[in-house]
Design a protein around this motif. Structure first.
Motif, PDB file in Angstrom:
ATOM      1  N   TYR A 154      15.688 -14.121  33.056  1.00  0.00           N
ATOM      2  CA  TYR A 154      16.717 -13.715  34.008  1.00  0.00           C
ATOM      3  C   TYR A 154      17.342 -14.952  34.637  1.00  0.00           C
ATOM      4  N   VAL A 155      18.669 -14.959  34.719  1.00  0.00           N
ATOM      5  CA  VAL A 155      19.426 -16.094  35.258  1.00  0.00           C
ATOM      6  C   VAL A 155      20.118 -15.641  36.534  1.00  0.00           C
ATOM      7  N   GLY A 156      19.900 -16.361  37.639  1.00  0.00           N
ATOM      8  CA  GLY A 156      20.542 -15.984  38.895  1.00  0.00           C
ATOM      9  C   GLY A 156      20.569 -17.124  39.885  1.00  0.00           C
ATOM     10  N   ASP A 157      21.336 -16.929  40.962  1.00  0.00           N
ATOM     11  CA  ASP A 157      21.516 -17.992  41.956  1.00  0.00           C
ATOM     12  C   ASP A 157      20.655 -17.821  43.196  1.00  0.00           C
ATOM     13  N   HIS A 158      20.190 -16.608  43.471  1.00  0.00           N
ATOM     14  CA  HIS A 158      19.491 -16.348  44.732  1.00  0.00           C
ATOM     15  C   HIS A 158      18.001 -16.644  44.573  1.00  0.00           C
ATOM     16  N   PRO A 159      17.449 -17.503  45.431  1.00  0.00           N
ATOM     17  CA  PRO A 159      16.049 -17.899  45.252  1.00  0.00           C
ATOM     18  C   PRO A 159      15.053 -16.758  45.397  1.00  0.00           C
ATOM     19  N   ILE A 160      15.400 -15.741  46.174  1.00  0.00           N
ATOM     20  CA  ILE A 160      14.494 -14.609  46.368  1.00  0.00           C
ATOM     21  C   ILE A 160      14.918 -13.421  45.500  1.00  0.00           C
ATOM     22  N   ASN A 161      16.127 -12.926  45.717  1.00  0.00           N
ATOM     23  CA  ASN A 161      16.569 -11.724  45.002  1.00  0.00           C
ATOM     24  C   ASN A 161      16.508 -11.888  43.488  1.00  0.00           C
ATOM     25  N   LYS A 163      12.617 -15.088  42.506  1.00  0.00           N
ATOM     26  CA  LYS A 163      11.314 -14.518  42.849  1.00  0.00           C
ATOM     27  C   LYS A 163      11.180 -13.096  42.300  1.00  0.00           C
ATOM     28  N   GLY A 164      12.251 -12.307  42.414  1.00  0.00           N
ATOM     29  CA  GLY A 164      12.196 -10.944  41.903  1.00  0.00           C
ATOM     30  C   GLY A 164      11.880 -10.896  40.424  1.00  0.00           C
ATOM     31  N   ALA A 165      12.563 -11.741  39.652  1.00  0.00           N
ATOM     32  CA  ALA A 165      12.331 -11.765  38.208  1.00  0.00           C
ATOM     33  C   ALA A 165      10.921 -12.238  37.879  1.00  0.00           C
ATOM     34  N   LEU A 166      10.483 -13.302  38.532  1.00  0.00           N
ATOM     35  CA  LEU A 166       9.142 -13.826  38.272  1.00  0.00           C
ATOM     36  C   LEU A 166       8.068 -12.817  38.657  1.00  0.00           C
ATOM     37  N   ASP A 167       8.266 -12.143  39.780  1.00  0.00           N
ATOM     38  CA  ASP A 167       7.287 -11.137  40.212  1.00  0.00           C
ATOM     39  C   ASP A 167       7.206  -9.976  39.225  1.00  0.00           C
ATOM     40  N   ALA A 168       8.303  -9.732  38.521  1.00  0.00           N
ATOM     41  CA  ALA A 168       8.311  -8.663  37.521  1.00  0.00           C
ATOM     42  C   ALA A 168       7.714  -9.106  36.191  1.00  0.00           C
ATOM     43  N   GLY A 169       7.440 -10.399  36.053  1.00  0.00           N
ATOM     44  CA  GLY A 169       6.881 -10.915  34.818  1.00  0.00           C
ATOM     45  C   GLY A 169       7.895 -11.511  33.875  1.00  0.00           C
ATOM     46  N   MET A 170       9.145 -11.634  34.320  1.00  0.00           N
ATOM     47  CA  MET A 170      10.173 -12.272  33.503  1.00  0.00           C
ATOM     48  C   MET A 170      10.132 -13.792  33.672  1.00  0.00           C
ATOM     49  N   HIS A 171      10.745 -14.474  32.750  1.00  0.00           N
ATOM     50  CA  HIS A 171      11.050 -15.894  32.927  1.00  0.00           C
ATOM     51  C   HIS A 171      12.314 -15.986  33.770  1.00  0.00           C
ATOM     52  N   ALA A 172      12.614 -17.183  34.300  1.00  0.00           N
ATOM     53  CA  ALA A 172      13.778 -17.329  35.173  1.00  0.00           C
ATOM     54  C   ALA A 172      14.455 -18.667  34.966  1.00  0.00           C
ATOM     55  N   ILE A 173      15.770 -18.653  35.176  1.00  0.00           N
ATOM     56  CA  ILE A 173      16.594 -19.860  35.191  1.00  0.00           C
ATOM     57  C   ILE A 173      17.457 -19.787  36.438  1.00  0.00           C
ATOM     58  N   ARG A 174      17.516 -20.868  37.198  1.00  0.00           N
ATOM     59  CA  ARG A 174      18.260 -20.881  38.458  1.00  0.00           C
ATOM     60  C   ARG A 174      19.652 -21.459  38.259  1.00  0.00           C
ATOM     61  N   PHE A 218      23.785 -20.393  48.113  1.00  0.00           N
ATOM     62  CA  PHE A 218      22.385 -20.821  48.115  1.00  0.00           C
ATOM     63  C   PHE A 218      22.161 -22.114  47.341  1.00  0.00           C
ATOM     64  N   LYS A 219      23.226 -22.848  47.079  1.00  0.00           N
ATOM     65  CA  LYS A 219      23.112 -24.097  46.322  1.00  0.00           C
ATOM     66  C   LYS A 219      22.103 -25.035  46.976  1.00  0.00           C
ATOM     67  N   ASP A 220      21.174 -25.537  46.174  1.00  0.00           N
ATOM     68  CA  ASP A 220      20.145 -26.498  46.570  1.00  0.00           C
ATOM     69  C   ASP A 220      19.073 -25.917  47.495  1.00  0.00           C
ATOM     70  N   ARG A 221      19.109 -24.629  47.756  1.00  0.00           N
ATOM     71  CA  ARG A 221      18.095 -24.030  48.626  1.00  0.00           C
ATOM     72  C   ARG A 221      16.903 -23.535  47.813  1.00  0.00           C
ATOM     73  N   ASP A 222      15.729 -23.942  48.236  1.00  0.00           N
ATOM     74  CA  ASP A 222      14.478 -23.413  47.683  1.00  0.00           C
ATOM     75  C   ASP A 222      14.408 -23.508  46.166  1.00  0.00           C
ATOM     76  N   LEU A 223      14.792 -24.652  45.629  1.00  0.00           N
ATOM     77  CA  LEU A 223      14.631 -24.876  44.197  1.00  0.00           C
ATOM     78  C   LEU A 223      13.147 -24.993  43.876  1.00  0.00           C
ATOM     79  N   ARG A 224      12.758 -24.521  42.708  1.00  0.00           N
ATOM     80  CA  ARG A 224      11.354 -24.529  42.298  1.00  0.00           C
ATOM     81  C   ARG A 224      11.165 -25.446  41.105  1.00  0.00           C
ATOM     82  N   LYS A 225      10.037 -26.179  41.115  1.00  0.00           N
ATOM     83  CA  LYS A 225       9.750 -27.091  40.022  1.00  0.00           C
ATOM     84  C   LYS A 225       9.423 -26.346  38.726  1.00  0.00           C
ATOM     85  N   ASP A 226       8.997 -25.096  38.855  1.00  0.00           N
ATOM     86  CA  ASP A 226       8.601 -24.342  37.670  1.00  0.00           C
ATOM     87  C   ASP A 226       9.737 -23.510  37.080  1.00  0.00           C
ATOM     88  N   VAL A 227      10.946 -23.658  37.642  1.00  0.00           N
ATOM     89  CA  VAL A 227      12.099 -22.892  37.161  1.00  0.00           C
ATOM     90  C   VAL A 227      13.230 -23.858  36.810  1.00  0.00           C
TER      91      VAL A 227
END
Length: 220
Positions: free
Chosen positions: A171-178, A181-192, A198-207
């Motif tokens: 799943y590809v999206g811009d919102h760090p939570i919606n 996090k939503g995609a990862l919590d569902a078991g999907m992979h994610a691309i930010r 939300f540019k530059d907010r709450d970027l994750r090293k694992d995404v």
């Protein structure tokens, strides 16, 4: 193995910030046509700042605009909110590389889809006007389902519709939570998609992080 690449819409496939600029011009042309250039820019600044990237209760937001502008002849806040819901989709600004990306993903054999939050008419109108449905195997609007991101149930619902486990979806999206996090919590992979409010907010090293949508191709 990734079989489906799914996307958020605003600030991911379309430049929602630029679309909002178009909408503000439409709105002011219709409701406040006789403003001076200076006053028009002041009002646009107010709408940008208070609009919170679209993450507002629109009736309350418009009531705040009416009050702040001392807009005595304004339509009701409810009427203005309906105007947004029915006309914002006329102001789409699709990223230049979005159609190229979706066509290439289809060419490579991926299932392609969109999962977007928002009221049914608003988001479906955006999708209809965007020209992107023809590239999609599925489009899911939260207002049609009654479940909203970041609830993992919306992501699982989409994967189920595709007869795929979530582990085979990115799943590809811009919102760090919606989105992320939503995609990862569902078991999907994610691309930010690092764009917009939300540019530059709450970027994750694992995404993985991208700033041009075409760069999804580097990670699938």
């Amino acid at each position: 193995m990734i079989k489906a690449v799914l996307f958020d819409f605003d600030e991911t496939l379309q430049d929602r910030t630029a679309a909002f600029e178009k909408y503000m011009d439409m709105f002011l042309d219709e409701f406040c046509p006789n403003l001076s250039c200076e006053e028009r820019e002041k009002r646009k600044d107010y709408m940008r700042i208070t609009g919170n990237g679209g993450y507002v209760d629109r009736v309350k937001w418009y009531q705040g605009i009416i009050d702040a502008w001392h807009w005595t002849e304004a339509p009701s806040a409810e009427t203005l909110a309906r105007h947004y819901d029915y006309h914002f989709g006329d102001c789409n600004v699709i990223f230049e590389h979005t159609p190229t990306l979706l066509k290439e993903l289809k060419k490579r054999g991926y299932i392609v889809g969109i999962i977007t939050n928002g009221p049914s008419y608003l988001q479906n109108h955006k999708l209809d006007e965007s020209g992107l449905r023809k590239y999609c195997d599925i489009t899911v609007v939260s207002g049609d389902v009654g479940v909203h991101k970041p609830d993992p149930a919306l992501f699982r619902y989409t994967a189920d519709k595709l007869n795929l486990p979530t582990s085979e979806c990115t799943y590809v999206g811009d919102h760090p939570i919606n989105d992320i996090k939503g995609a990862l919590d569902a078991g999907m992979h994610a691309i930010r998609m690092n764009w917009g409010w939300f540019k530059d907010r709450d970027l994750r090293k694992d995404v993985p992080v991208i700033t041009d949508i075409i760069d999804v191709l580097k990670y699938v």
